[in-house]
Design a protein around this motif. Structure first.
Motif, mmCIF file in Angstrom:
data_model
loop_
_atom_site.group_PDB
_atom_site.id
_atom_site.type_symbol
_atom_site.label_atom_id
_atom_site.label_comp_id
_atom_site.label_asym_id
_atom_site.label_seq_id
_atom_site.Cartn_x
_atom_site.Cartn_y
_atom_site.Cartn_z
ATOM 1 N N CYS A 28 0.843 -1.197 0.000
ATOM 2 C CA CYS A 28 0.000 0.000 0.000
ATOM 3 C C CYS A 28 0.882 1.252 0.000
ATOM 4 O O CYS A 28 1.714 1.421 0.880
ATOM 5 C CB CYS A 28 -0.911 -0.005 1.219
ATOM 6 N N PRO A 29 0.719 2.132 -0.997
ATOM 7 C CA PRO A 29 1.626 3.279 -1.107
ATOM 8 C C PRO A 29 1.352 4.391 -0.095
ATOM 9 O O PRO A 29 2.182 5.273 0.071
ATOM 10 C CB PRO A 29 1.378 3.790 -2.534
ATOM 11 N N THR A 30 0.200 4.362 0.537
ATOM 12 C CA THR A 30 -0.117 5.465 1.443
ATOM 13 C C THR A 30 -0.156 5.048 2.905
ATOM 14 O O THR A 30 -0.273 5.885 3.785
ATOM 15 C CB THR A 30 -1.504 6.055 1.120
ATOM 16 N N GLY A 31 -0.097 3.751 3.165
ATOM 17 C CA GLY A 31 -0.232 3.304 4.547
ATOM 18 C C GLY A 31 -1.681 3.189 4.983
ATOM 19 O O GLY A 31 -1.959 2.982 6.163
ATOM 20 N N ASP A 71 -7.331 7.504 3.824
ATOM 21 C CA ASP A 71 -5.951 7.485 3.333
ATOM 22 C C ASP A 71 -5.846 6.704 2.034
ATOM 23 O O ASP A 71 -4.805 6.698 1.382
ATOM 24 C CB ASP A 71 -5.016 6.834 4.361
ATOM 25 N N CYS A 72 -6.905 6.004 1.685
ATOM 26 C CA CYS A 72 -6.862 5.101 0.529
ATOM 27 C C CYS A 72 -7.105 5.896 -0.750
ATOM 28 O O CYS A 72 -8.048 6.674 -0.841
ATOM 29 C CB CYS A 72 -7.923 4.023 0.697
ATOM 30 N N ILE A 73 -6.224 5.693 -1.754
ATOM 31 C CA ILE A 73 -6.402 6.393 -3.027
ATOM 32 C C ILE A 73 -7.106 5.509 -4.049
ATOM 33 O O ILE A 73 -7.336 5.917 -5.173
ATOM 34 C CB ILE A 73 -5.052 6.861 -3.602
#
Ligand code: SF4
Ligand code: SF4
Lengths: 313, 173
Positions: free
Chosen positions: B65-68, B84-86
């Motif tokens: 996950c790129p954003t945590g 936080d999820c894109i």
């Protein structure tokens, strides 16, 4: 016999009956990323080698492709996000375990830098060009003075970008087709080859085209070698890898892979380039177009096929 | 969580309970039933199991996950912070169990073990609703918890251990 079925009627969009979450946007993004990486790498490479005069298309004209490809690629990636308004969260953190994260950061660096690269050649390409603003002119002078270190940075970044387009897929151990460490180098080499093809297409100079053609032949050969390696790895692999391999050997991707990617996208342009180098006249757009087309097909096939391969059911 | 495949009758009550408790949108589900038939006629063997996110110890969805947004919360439950999820779907690609989906609102969603109930000291909705009591939920770090005891006294397997994710759903046989 052993049969396992989901019986509670699961039919989630994009997940069932088999995964299909990533579409043409991701394939296009990987293609354009590889293309830009190739174009940037060779522009920088010829500058470092001091061949700026000899290779005008590679260093100057073709480098215009890079920022354009990167911006369109990023647009495609953005298009594929499902929670678009939150995309800025990508840039609130760096996660080293996530290829998506460091890829996003690499793009954040290389996209503006590739624009600076083009800008620094504006006056050479268009003699009448004027930046109008004083500070831009002095910035340009500074960039031109530091061209060699700039080129080194671009070379390194372009390699990271090229490898990243493969690692983005290979990091997923859940998808056996992607989960092979050869994908990084394979996508890098394929990306560089498409970059060379685009440059060849643009170049008007006989000598320059010969140099590019020769280089491209090496890349095609390495790519073929890596593809053979990829499949040898699958053949010697576990059950799920063999399943993945079957998709390309009699399965639904047999024709699209062997005919469009390997034959039309690698072998045929390779032969045409050899013919051209040995003196025959070949319209210069033909091999270039075939390589670009093959590169795009390759990404499409890998993105689609990879999502079908799985561990369960 | 431990799932008793001998007791499960495949009634899908857990699926419905989850959809009600968690407002799962129509057409989606966080848990599902798998029917497993093995053997050669006439010696056939059939059992059911209720599946969901395995809340993996070595969760690839969290790693990629790129954003945590995907993270392992205290106690080992794998959760997604919606804001936080894109919606890049990287986690969906990375899950060998296909346990995640994109919510119509854009973020990625999945089983949370009903974290809202656990915080209150209750069981996940699926566990409480199961008419055959085949689902056991609890703390695996506590040797006297219901799940730990079940795993101690029974034979069990996990799904696709070869994927290396250290799944935390145990299927009792
Ligand atoms: S089952 Fe899938 S979603 Fe759940 S923790 Fe494991 S990898 Fe992540
Ligand atoms: S879809 Fe959301 S939770 Fe999944 S990897 Fe992307 S940002 Fe993380």
């Amino acid at each position: 016999m052993k049969e396992e079925l989901i019986v509670s009627g699961r039919n989630i969009p994009g997940i069932d009956p088999y995964l299909n979450m990533w579409h043409w946007q991701i394939a296009l993004y990987l293609f354009l990323g590889g293309l830009a990486a190739g174009v940037i790498f060779f522009a920088a490479y010829f500058v470092v080698r001091g061949k700026e005069k000899e290779m005008p298309a590679a260093v100057k004209w073709a480098s215009i492709i890079a920022p354009a490809a990167l911006v369109i690629g990023l647009g495609a990636l953005f298009w594929d996000l499902n929670h678009k308004l939150y995309f800025w969260k990508l840039y609130t953190t760096i996660r080293f375990t996530s290829p998506m994260s460091w890829g996003a950061w690499t793009l954040m660096l290389i996209t503006p830098l590739s624009m600076v690269w083009v800008a620094s050649y504006m006056k050479e390409m268009f003699p009448k060009w004027d930046w109008k603003l004083g500070f831009l002119n002095s910035f340009e002078k500074w960039v031109i003075k530091n061209r060699i270190p700039f080129a080194w940075i671009m070379m390194i970044l372009s390699i990271i970008l090229g490898v990243y387009t493969g690692i983005l897929l290979s990091a997923f151990n859940a998808r056996p087709l992607w989960n092979t460490s050869i994908l990084g180098p394979l996508f890098l080499v394929s990306g560089f080859s498409t970059g060379l093809a685009a440059t060849m297409w643009i170049s008007r100079d006989e000598h320059e085209r010969k140099v590019l053609s020769r280089l491209d032949l090496i890349f095609i050969a390495v790519e073929l070698f890596l593809i053979i390696h990829l499949f040898m790895g699958f053949m010697a692999g576990t059950a799920v890898k063999l399943e993945a391999f079957k998709l390309f050997l009699g399965g639904p991707f047999t024709v699209s892979f062997w005919v469009f990617v390997v034959l039309l996208g690698l072998i045929l342009p390779g032969i045409l380039e050899i013919l051209e180098l040995s003196g025959y006249r070949v319209p210069r757009w033909v091999p270039a177009f075939l390589i670009l087309f093959g590169g795009l097909m390759f990404r499409f096939v890998m993105v689609e096929a990879g999502q079908i391969t799985r561990f369960l059911y | 969580m431990a799932i008793d495949t001998n007791k499960c009758v495949g009634c899908a009550d857990c699926v419905v309970a989850c959809q009600t408790e968690n407002n799962v949108p129509h057409g989606f589900s966080r848990d599902w039933i798998v029917e497993n038939v093995a053997g050669t006629y006439p010696n056939l063997n059939m059992n059911f199991r209720s599946e969901r996110c395995n809340h993996c110890d070595n969760a690839p969805c969290v790693r990629c996950c790129p954003t945590g947004a995907s993270h392992i919360a205290e106690g080992g439950i794998v959760l997604v912070t919606h804001d936080d999820c894109i919606g890049c779907s990287a986690c969906i690609e990375s899950c060998p169990y296909d346990a995640r989906y994109v919510h119509p609102d854009g973020y990625v969603d999945k089983c949370t073990f009903c974290i809202q109930r656990i915080d209150k000291g209750q069981n996940p909705a699926c566990v409480d609703v199961c008419p055959t009591h085949c689902l056991h939920f609890g703390d695996l770090d506590n040797p006297n918890s219901e799940v730990s005891l079940a795993l101690k006294n029974r034979k069990w397997y996990v799904l696709a251990p070869e994927a290396g994710t250290k799944p935390q759903l145990y299927f009792l046989t």
